[in-house]
Design a protein around this motif. Structure first.
Motif, PDB file in Angstrom:
ATOM      1  N   THR A  12       0.844  -1.183   0.000  1.00 32.73           N
ATOM      2  CA  THR A  12       0.000   0.000   0.000  1.00 32.73           C
ATOM      3  C   THR A  12       0.885   1.240   0.000  1.00 32.73           C
ATOM      4  O   THR A  12       2.049   1.179   0.386  1.00 32.73           O
ATOM      5  CB  THR A  12      -0.914   0.030   1.247  1.00 32.73           C
ATOM      6  OG1 THR A  12      -0.108  -0.045   2.416  1.00 32.73           O
ATOM      7  CG2 THR A  12      -1.915  -1.106   1.234  1.00 32.73           C
ATOM      8  N   HIS A  13       0.312   2.332  -0.441  1.00 35.29           N
ATOM      9  CA  HIS A  13       1.042   3.601  -0.446  1.00 35.29           C
ATOM     10  C   HIS A  13       1.365   4.030   0.990  1.00 35.29           C
ATOM     11  O   HIS A  13       2.461   4.460   1.284  1.00 35.29           O
ATOM     12  CB  HIS A  13       0.210   4.670  -1.161  1.00 35.29           C
ATOM     13  CG  HIS A  13       0.838   6.020  -1.173  1.00 35.29           C
ATOM     14  ND1 HIS A  13       1.922   6.315  -1.961  1.00 35.29           N
ATOM     15  CD2 HIS A  13       0.553   7.148  -0.484  1.00 35.29           C
ATOM     16  CE1 HIS A  13       2.269   7.572  -1.757  1.00 35.29           C
ATOM     17  NE2 HIS A  13       1.454   8.096  -0.863  1.00 35.29           N
ATOM     18  N   THR A  14       0.378   3.892   1.859  1.00 32.91           N
ATOM     19  CA  THR A  14       0.545   4.204   3.277  1.00 32.91           C
ATOM     20  C   THR A  14       0.794   2.886   4.009  1.00 32.91           C
ATOM     21  O   THR A  14       0.063   1.927   3.781  1.00 32.91           O
ATOM     22  CB  THR A  14      -0.737   4.865   3.828  1.00 32.91           C
ATOM     23  OG1 THR A  14      -1.078   5.975   2.986  1.00 32.91           O
ATOM     24  CG2 THR A  14      -0.560   5.328   5.248  1.00 32.91           C
ATOM     25  N   TYR A  16       0.668  -0.247   6.487  1.00 33.18           N
ATOM     26  CA  TYR A  16      -0.475  -0.816   7.191  1.00 33.18           C
ATOM     27  C   TYR A  16      -0.598  -0.358   8.643  1.00 33.18           C
ATOM     28  O   TYR A  16      -1.718  -0.087   9.097  1.00 33.18           O
ATOM     29  CB  TYR A  16      -0.468  -2.347   7.116  1.00 33.18           C
ATOM     30  CG  TYR A  16      -1.104  -2.865   5.848  1.00 33.18           C
ATOM     31  CD1 TYR A  16      -2.473  -2.726   5.624  1.00 33.18           C
ATOM     32  CD2 TYR A  16      -0.347  -3.486   4.871  1.00 33.18           C
ATOM     33  CE1 TYR A  16      -3.073  -3.188   4.466  1.00 33.18           C
ATOM     34  CE2 TYR A  16      -0.932  -3.954   3.705  1.00 33.18           C
ATOM     35  CZ  TYR A  16      -2.291  -3.806   3.509  1.00 33.18           C
ATOM     36  OH  TYR A  16      -2.878  -4.265   2.362  1.00 33.18           O
ATOM     37  N   LEU A  19      -2.422   2.840   8.492  1.00 32.49           N
ATOM     38  CA  LEU A  19      -3.813   2.641   8.074  1.00 32.49           C
ATOM     39  C   LEU A  19      -4.654   2.128   9.235  1.00 32.49           C
ATOM     40  O   LEU A  19      -5.764   2.617   9.483  1.00 32.49           O
ATOM     41  CB  LEU A  19      -3.893   1.675   6.890  1.00 32.49           C
ATOM     42  CG  LEU A  19      -3.292   2.148   5.575  1.00 32.49           C
ATOM     43  CD1 LEU A  19      -3.391   1.045   4.525  1.00 32.49           C
ATOM     44  CD2 LEU A  19      -3.970   3.412   5.090  1.00 32.49           C
ATOM     45  N   VAL A  61      -9.743   5.814   3.178  1.00 31.44           N
ATOM     46  CA  VAL A  61      -8.493   5.072   2.977  1.00 31.44           C
ATOM     47  C   VAL A  61      -8.493   4.385   1.613  1.00 31.44           C
ATOM     48  O   VAL A  61      -7.501   4.444   0.874  1.00 31.44           O
ATOM     49  CB  VAL A  61      -8.276   4.052   4.123  1.00 31.44           C
ATOM     50  CG1 VAL A  61      -7.209   3.032   3.770  1.00 31.44           C
ATOM     51  CG2 VAL A  61      -7.913   4.775   5.411  1.00 31.44           C
ATOM     52  N   GLU A  65      -5.807   5.164  -1.260  1.00 29.86           N
ATOM     53  CA  GLU A  65      -4.938   4.078  -1.702  1.00 29.86           C
ATOM     54  C   GLU A  65      -5.206   3.689  -3.157  1.00 29.86           C
ATOM     55  O   GLU A  65      -4.288   3.347  -3.894  1.00 29.86           O
ATOM     56  CB  GLU A  65      -5.085   2.859  -0.785  1.00 29.86           C
ATOM     57  CG  GLU A  65      -4.508   3.056   0.597  1.00 29.86           C
ATOM     58  CD  GLU A  65      -3.009   3.308   0.580  1.00 29.86           C
ATOM     59  OE1 GLU A  65      -2.278   2.647  -0.185  1.00 29.86           O
ATOM     60  OE2 GLU A  65      -2.571   4.187   1.348  1.00 29.86           O
ATOM     61  N   SER A  66      -6.472   3.755  -3.580  1.00 25.47           N
ATOM     62  CA  SER A  66      -6.787   3.350  -4.952  1.00 25.47           C
ATOM     63  C   SER A  66      -6.168   4.294  -5.979  1.00 25.47           C
ATOM     64  O   SER A  66      -5.826   3.883  -7.091  1.00 25.47           O
ATOM     65  CB  SER A  66      -8.299   3.256  -5.152  1.00 25.47           C
ATOM     66  OG  SER A  66      -8.901   4.522  -5.024  1.00 25.47           O
ATOM     67  N   HIS A  68      -3.285   5.492  -5.771  1.00 22.03           N
ATOM     68  CA  HIS A  68      -1.876   5.130  -5.855  1.00 22.03           C
ATOM     69  C   HIS A  68      -1.649   3.690  -6.317  1.00 22.03           C
ATOM     70  O   HIS A  68      -0.497   3.241  -6.359  1.00 22.03           O
ATOM     71  CB  HIS A  68      -1.207   5.325  -4.489  1.00 22.03           C
ATOM     72  CG  HIS A  68      -1.204   6.754  -4.043  1.00 22.03           C
ATOM     73  ND1 HIS A  68      -0.381   7.694  -4.602  1.00 22.03           N
ATOM     74  CD2 HIS A  68      -1.950   7.399  -3.112  1.00 22.03           C
ATOM     75  CE1 HIS A  68      -0.611   8.861  -4.023  1.00 22.03           C
ATOM     76  NE2 HIS A  68      -1.562   8.706  -3.120  1.00 22.03           N
ATOM     77  N   PHE A 130      -7.819  -4.589  -0.636  1.00 22.04           N
ATOM     78  CA  PHE A 130      -7.371  -4.226   0.704  1.00 22.04           C
ATOM     79  C   PHE A 130      -7.981  -5.189   1.726  1.00 22.04           C
ATOM     80  O   PHE A 130      -8.830  -4.831   2.537  1.00 22.04           O
ATOM     81  CB  PHE A 130      -7.724  -2.766   1.008  1.00 22.04           C
ATOM     82  CG  PHE A 130      -7.109  -1.795   0.044  1.00 22.04           C
ATOM     83  CD1 PHE A 130      -5.727  -1.713  -0.093  1.00 22.04           C
ATOM     84  CD2 PHE A 130      -7.899  -0.989  -0.747  1.00 22.04           C
ATOM     85  CE1 PHE A 130      -5.157  -0.828  -0.989  1.00 22.04           C
ATOM     86  CE2 PHE A 130      -7.338  -0.109  -1.648  1.00 22.04           C
ATOM     87  CZ  PHE A 130      -5.956  -0.030  -1.775  1.00 22.04           C
TER      88      PHE A 130
END
Length: 185
Positions: A12-14, A16, A19, A61, A65-66, A68, A130
């Motif tokens: 993920t960009h961020t 976990y 998140l 979120v 995230e989508s 990226h 996710f």
């Protein structure tokens, strides 16, 4: 099988941990608001506020995230993932609103509606890949609905029959049928 595990534990960009901290924060702050509403005996209380707050955080979120996601970032891709999130939130909110009933001066089904909205967020999370977010949300929702439901009864914020009913909409329908049965013809 490796492909499934790679999908479940996708990058993920961020990170976990961040998140999950955000999702937990949504649960915590939703609970603060819900406790105040519960104490004032408002229709939307602790569980409803937690579910709505968690669902909103998940939608945010997933939207972030989508944007990226590598699979959605090429020049040949003609999808706006945020529009997908908007469509799901609006569609599920419409269905959830249908679960809310006003009967005998009381609002019923708010928590069921919030649960439906959260289920939409969980489905969207899985659809975008996710999985861990979806698992966190599903487990948290079960804790919110069952454990906090029992706590509300123990603290006498809710009557036991309010918690034991299958949902507000069907109970309101049952109440209407019982009222019809009592009315002389």
């Amino acid at each position: 099988m490796n492909e499934i595990f790679a999908d479940i534990f996708a990058d993920t960009h961020t990170p976990y941990p961040i998140l999950f901290a955000r999702l937990f924060g949504a649960v915590l702050f939703g609970a603060f608001i819900g406790i105040e509403r519960e104490r004032r005996q408002r229709p939307a209380g602790l569980r409803t506020h937690i579910l709505v707050s968690l669902a909103s955080a998940i939608f945010a979120v997933v939207a972030i995230e989508s944007v990226h996601m590598k699979s959605l970032s090429g020049p040949e891709v003609r999808i706006d993932p945020i529009r997908v999130v908007e469509a799901v939130t609006a569609g599920v909110a419409f269905l959830a609103a249908g679960m809310i009933v006003f009967s005998k001066g009381e609002v019923k089904g708010l928590t069921t509606g919030a649960g439906m909205w959260l289920a939409g967020a969980v489905g969207l999370s899985v659809g975008f890949g996710f999985w861990l977010i979806a698992v966190f949300a599903a487990v948290t929702s079960l804790v919110v609905l069952f454990v906090l439901g029992r706590l509300e009864v123990a603290l006498q914020w809710k009557a036991p029959e309010d918690f034991n009913a299958t949902d507000g909409a069907s109970r309101a329908g049952d109440d209407a049928l019982q009222e019809q049965a009592r009315t002389p013809k």
